[in-house]
Design an enzyme around this catalytic site. Structure first.
Site, mmCIF file in Angstrom:
data_model
loop_
_atom_site.group_PDB
_atom_site.id
_atom_site.type_symbol
_atom_site.label_atom_id
_atom_site.label_comp_id
_atom_site.label_asym_id
_atom_site.label_seq_id
_atom_site.Cartn_x
_atom_site.Cartn_y
_atom_site.Cartn_z
ATOM 1 N N GLY A 13 0.785 -1.228 0.000
ATOM 2 C CA GLY A 13 0.000 0.000 0.000
ATOM 3 C C GLY A 13 0.817 1.278 0.000
ATOM 4 N NE ARG A 66 -11.441 -13.430 -12.423
ATOM 5 C CZ ARG A 66 -10.270 -13.145 -11.854
ATOM 6 N NH1 ARG A 66 -10.144 -12.070 -11.120
ATOM 7 N NH2 ARG A 66 -9.229 -13.924 -12.050
ATOM 8 C CG MET A 91 -1.665 -7.203 -6.879
ATOM 9 S SD MET A 91 -1.162 -6.105 -8.224
ATOM 10 C CE MET A 91 -0.045 -7.188 -9.112
ATOM 11 N NE ARG A 92 -8.532 -11.839 -6.960
ATOM 12 C CZ ARG A 92 -8.112 -13.077 -7.218
ATOM 13 N NH1 ARG A 92 -6.860 -13.414 -6.951
ATOM 14 N NH2 ARG A 92 -8.918 -13.970 -7.738
ATOM 15 C CG ASN A 108 -4.399 0.237 -12.418
ATOM 16 O OD1 ASN A 108 -4.164 -0.049 -11.247
ATOM 17 N ND2 ASN A 108 -3.847 -0.417 -13.432
ATOM 18 C CG HIS A 110 0.629 -1.267 -15.483
ATOM 19 N ND1 HIS A 110 0.268 -2.492 -14.973
ATOM 20 C CD2 HIS A 110 1.501 -1.514 -16.483
ATOM 21 C CE1 HIS A 110 0.905 -3.448 -15.638
ATOM 22 N NE2 HIS A 110 1.652 -2.872 -16.560
ATOM 23 C CB THR A 142 -11.311 0.619 -20.383
ATOM 24 O OG1 THR A 142 -10.048 0.036 -20.732
ATOM 25 C CG2 THR A 142 -11.261 2.122 -20.586
ATOM 26 C CG ASP A 146 -2.561 -3.491 -16.727
ATOM 27 O OD1 ASP A 146 -3.106 -2.975 -15.749
ATOM 28 O OD2 ASP A 146 -1.888 -4.536 -16.651
HETATM 29 C C1 GAR Z 1 3.040 -0.926 -7.582
HETATM 30 O O1 GAR Z 1 4.287 -0.998 -8.201
HETATM 31 C C2 GAR Z 1 1.941 -0.846 -8.635
HETATM 32 O O2 GAR Z 1 2.298 -0.095 -9.755
HETATM 33 C C3 GAR Z 1 1.767 -2.292 -8.980
HETATM 34 O O3 GAR Z 1 1.848 -2.969 -7.752
HETATM 35 C C4 GAR Z 1 2.703 -2.235 -6.868
HETATM 36 C C5 GAR Z 1 1.974 -2.010 -5.564
HETATM 37 O O4 GAR Z 1 2.817 -1.437 -4.598
HETATM 38 N N1 GAR Z 1 0.525 -2.521 -9.651
HETATM 39 C C6 GAR Z 1 0.349 -3.437 -10.589
HETATM 40 O O5 GAR Z 1 1.217 -4.182 -10.983
HETATM 41 C C7 GAR Z 1 -1.053 -3.495 -11.155
HETATM 42 N N2 GAR Z 1 -1.066 -4.221 -12.379
HETATM 43 P P1 GAR Z 1 2.198 -0.710 -3.327
HETATM 44 O O6 GAR Z 1 1.218 -1.696 -2.696
HETATM 45 O O7 GAR Z 1 3.385 -0.495 -2.439
HETATM 46 O O8 GAR Z 1 1.541 0.554 -3.772
#
Ligand code: GAR
Length: 196
Positions: A13, A66, A91-92, A108, A110, A142, A146
């Protein structure tokens, strides 16, 4: 009146923390709730310490249903009357049924320069491709994974000797700059892409 933001996390987080920490003073939005599919997500404990409401909806009892998982999230969100959802390491994969009502209001982050490297293992894939630069993207969500209009990107050079972990760490620093900057603009109605 402040926009009400729901932030979805699955792990540490750190992006959520960057967003919450920025939503003070004259910021046009405030965090109304942090949502997670994982009770043990580090972000949940931190949000509670900050006095932010949390909703934990474990995806596991739903197996692969889901739609029922997402309906449960939707029901949990009702009392918060959200204006914006920020996915921050959630991550879902969300189906079109959940995404459609939020289209244009769900962001989001990415860890790649989209449209490159949708999905997982983005840092390793950038290295394997021999890219000279890498970075992160904030985009509107959308139904396609991603995908969706880009609201901002931050770029960094790939250094000789970089491995996925070193690259990930430097990209994460940029994520913590980019996401708050984009959300601040977005909450005041600005959607022109930001480049950092
Ligand atoms: C981050 O790097 C984010 O960009 C990635 O997960 C990490 C979460 O870190 N998100 C994805 O890969 C989504 N496809 P955090 O929990 O420390 O923010």
């Amino acid at each position: 009146m402040s926009k009400r933001v729901g932030i979805f996390v699955s792990g540490g987080g750190s992006n959520m923390r960057a967003l919450v920490s920025d939503m003070v003073g004259d910021h046009p939005a405030r965090a109304a709730v942090v949502v997670s599919n994982n009770e043990n997500a580090g972000g949940i404990a931190w949000a509670r310490e900050q006095g932010i409401a949390t909703e934990v909806i474990d995806h596991r009892p739903f197996d692969e249903d889901r739609a029922r998982f997402e309906d449960t999230i939707t029901a949990a969100l009702v009392p918060y009357d959200l204006d914006i959802i920020c996915l921050a390491g959630f991550m879902r994969v969300l189906t079109a049924g959940f995404v459609a009502p939020w289209q244009g209001r769900m962001l989001n982050i990415h860890p790649s320069l989209l449209p490159k490297y949708k999905g997982l293992n983005t840092h390793a894939r950038a290295l394997a491709a021999g890219d000279s630069e890498h970075g992160c993207t904030v985009h509107l969500v959308t139904p396609a994974l991603d995908d969706g209009p880009i609201l901002g990107q931050a770029r960094i050079p790939v250094n000789p000797g970089d491995i996925a972990e070193t690259l990930a760490a430097r990209v994460l620093v940029q994520e913590h700059r980019l996401y708050p900057a984009v959300l601040r603009r977005f909450a005041s109605g600005e959607t022109a892409p930001l480049t950092l």
